[in-house]
Motif scaffolding. Structure first.
Motif, PDB file in Angstrom:
ATOM      1  N   TRP A  51      40.178  43.981  27.027  1.00 38.28           N
ATOM      2  CA  TRP A  51      38.930  43.455  27.218  1.00 38.28           C
ATOM      3  C   TRP A  51      38.475  42.158  27.224  1.00 38.28           C
ATOM      4  O   TRP A  51      39.212  41.213  26.767  1.00 38.28           O
ATOM      5  CB  TRP A  51      38.049  44.003  25.996  1.00 38.28           C
ATOM      6  CG  TRP A  51      38.232  45.620  25.789  1.00 38.28           C
ATOM      7  CD1 TRP A  51      38.796  46.100  24.975  1.00 38.28           C
ATOM      8  CD2 TRP A  51      36.926  46.428  26.164  1.00 38.28           C
ATOM      9  NE1 TRP A  51      38.606  47.543  25.185  1.00 38.28           N
ATOM     10  CE2 TRP A  51      37.128  47.824  25.713  1.00 38.28           C
ATOM     11  CE3 TRP A  51      36.024  46.243  27.090  1.00 38.28           C
ATOM     12  CZ2 TRP A  51      36.423  48.741  26.078  1.00 38.28           C
ATOM     13  CZ3 TRP A  51      34.797  47.098  27.371  1.00 38.28           C
ATOM     14  CH2 TRP A  51      35.392  48.652  26.552  1.00 38.28           C
ATOM     15  N   ARG A  91      36.761  45.559  31.441  1.00 37.82           N
ATOM     16  CA  ARG A  91      37.804  45.985  30.819  1.00 37.82           C
ATOM     17  C   ARG A  91      38.787  46.486  32.141  1.00 37.82           C
ATOM     18  O   ARG A  91      38.508  46.691  33.122  1.00 37.82           O
ATOM     19  CB  ARG A  91      37.383  47.333  30.142  1.00 37.82           C
ATOM     20  CG  ARG A  91      38.481  48.280  29.316  1.00 37.82           C
ATOM     21  CD  ARG A  91      38.116  49.558  28.749  1.00 37.82           C
ATOM     22  NE  ARG A  91      38.667  50.627  29.566  1.00 37.82           N
ATOM     23  CZ  ARG A  91      38.557  51.789  29.095  1.00 37.82           C
ATOM     24  NH1 ARG A  91      38.011  52.257  27.996  1.00 37.82           N
ATOM     25  NH2 ARG A  91      39.075  52.874  29.588  1.00 37.82           N
ATOM     26  N   ASN A 149      44.432  49.425  27.487  1.00 36.01           N
ATOM     27  CA  ASN A 149      43.111  48.723  27.784  1.00 36.01           C
ATOM     28  C   ASN A 149      43.034  47.231  27.251  1.00 36.01           C
ATOM     29  O   ASN A 149      43.273  47.084  26.147  1.00 36.01           O
ATOM     30  CB  ASN A 149      42.043  49.597  26.966  1.00 36.01           C
ATOM     31  CG  ASN A 149      41.840  51.060  27.614  1.00 36.01           C
ATOM     32  OD1 ASN A 149      42.322  51.287  28.582  1.00 36.01           O
ATOM     33  ND2 ASN A 149      41.209  51.787  26.777  1.00 36.01           N
ATOM     34  N   TYR A 182      30.772  43.504  29.187  1.00 30.92           N
ATOM     35  CA  TYR A 182      32.294  43.362  29.118  1.00 30.92           C
ATOM     36  C   TYR A 182      32.982  44.106  30.179  1.00 30.92           C
ATOM     37  O   TYR A 182      32.751  44.966  30.752  1.00 30.92           O
ATOM     38  CB  TYR A 182      32.653  43.999  27.732  1.00 30.92           C
ATOM     39  CG  TYR A 182      32.447  43.542  26.581  1.00 30.92           C
ATOM     40  CD1 TYR A 182      31.137  43.990  25.852  1.00 30.92           C
ATOM     41  CD2 TYR A 182      32.801  42.582  25.998  1.00 30.92           C
ATOM     42  CE1 TYR A 182      30.628  43.563  24.744  1.00 30.92           C
ATOM     43  CE2 TYR A 182      32.207  42.113  24.777  1.00 30.92           C
ATOM     44  CZ  TYR A 182      31.050  42.448  24.017  1.00 30.92           C
ATOM     45  OH  TYR A 182      30.459  42.272  22.943  1.00 30.92           O
ATOM     46  N   ARG A 184      28.793  50.628  22.761  1.00 28.61           N
ATOM     47  CA  ARG A 184      29.203  50.216  23.788  1.00 28.61           C
ATOM     48  C   ARG A 184      29.285  51.331  24.770  1.00 28.61           C
ATOM     49  O   ARG A 184      29.862  52.497  24.435  1.00 28.61           O
ATOM     50  CB  ARG A 184      30.636  49.375  23.800  1.00 28.61           C
ATOM     51  CG  ARG A 184      30.984  48.602  24.996  1.00 28.61           C
ATOM     52  CD  ARG A 184      32.258  47.792  24.792  1.00 28.61           C
ATOM     53  NE  ARG A 184      32.100  46.780  23.731  1.00 28.61           N
ATOM     54  CZ  ARG A 184      33.003  45.814  23.317  1.00 28.61           C
ATOM     55  NH1 ARG A 184      34.269  45.900  24.137  1.00 28.61           N
ATOM     56  NH2 ARG A 184      33.077  45.068  22.332  1.00 28.61           N
TER      57      ARG A 184
END
Length: 115
Positions: free
Chosen positions: A105, A96, A103, A94, A45
């Protein structure tokens, strides 16, 4: 609890455009940093674009000049405008949130760019 819901992905031809949206809830959106990441099959990612609470933005070199991140605090939403899409932009995207030291998601949205 914090929830992030992405939308706007899909199939597009090379050279086309898409706009992704990420709607946040359960948080004070205006004080959070927000970002878009992507993950292609077999790859890690990676950061695509980010925007701070003060609207400072940064972009991956691969998308500079083509993608634009923005936020509307009144709508608790962050956007990613993607123009001049390339097949190598194909990935799950994604959202975030960086909120109060943690964090969060979203579930991701698929973007597929055909050549």
């Amino acid at each position: 609890q914090v929830q992030l819901v992405e939308s706007g992905g899909g199939l597009v031809q090379a050279g086309g455009s898409l706009r992704l949206s990420c709607a946040a809830s359960g948080m004070i959106f205006s004080i959070s940093g927000m970002g878009w990441y992507r993950q292609a099959p077999g790859k890690q990612r990676e950061l695509v674009a980010a925007i701070t609470r003060g609207d400072t933005t940064n972009y991956a070199d691969s998308v500079k000049g083509r993608f634009s991140i923005s936020r509307v605090n009144a709508k608790n939403t962050v956007y990613l405008q993607m123009n001049s899409l390339k097949p190598e932009d194909t990935a799950v995207y994604y959202c975030r949130a960086d909120y109060l030291g943690r964090n969060y998601w979203g579930q991701g949205t698929q973007v597929t760019v055909s050549s």
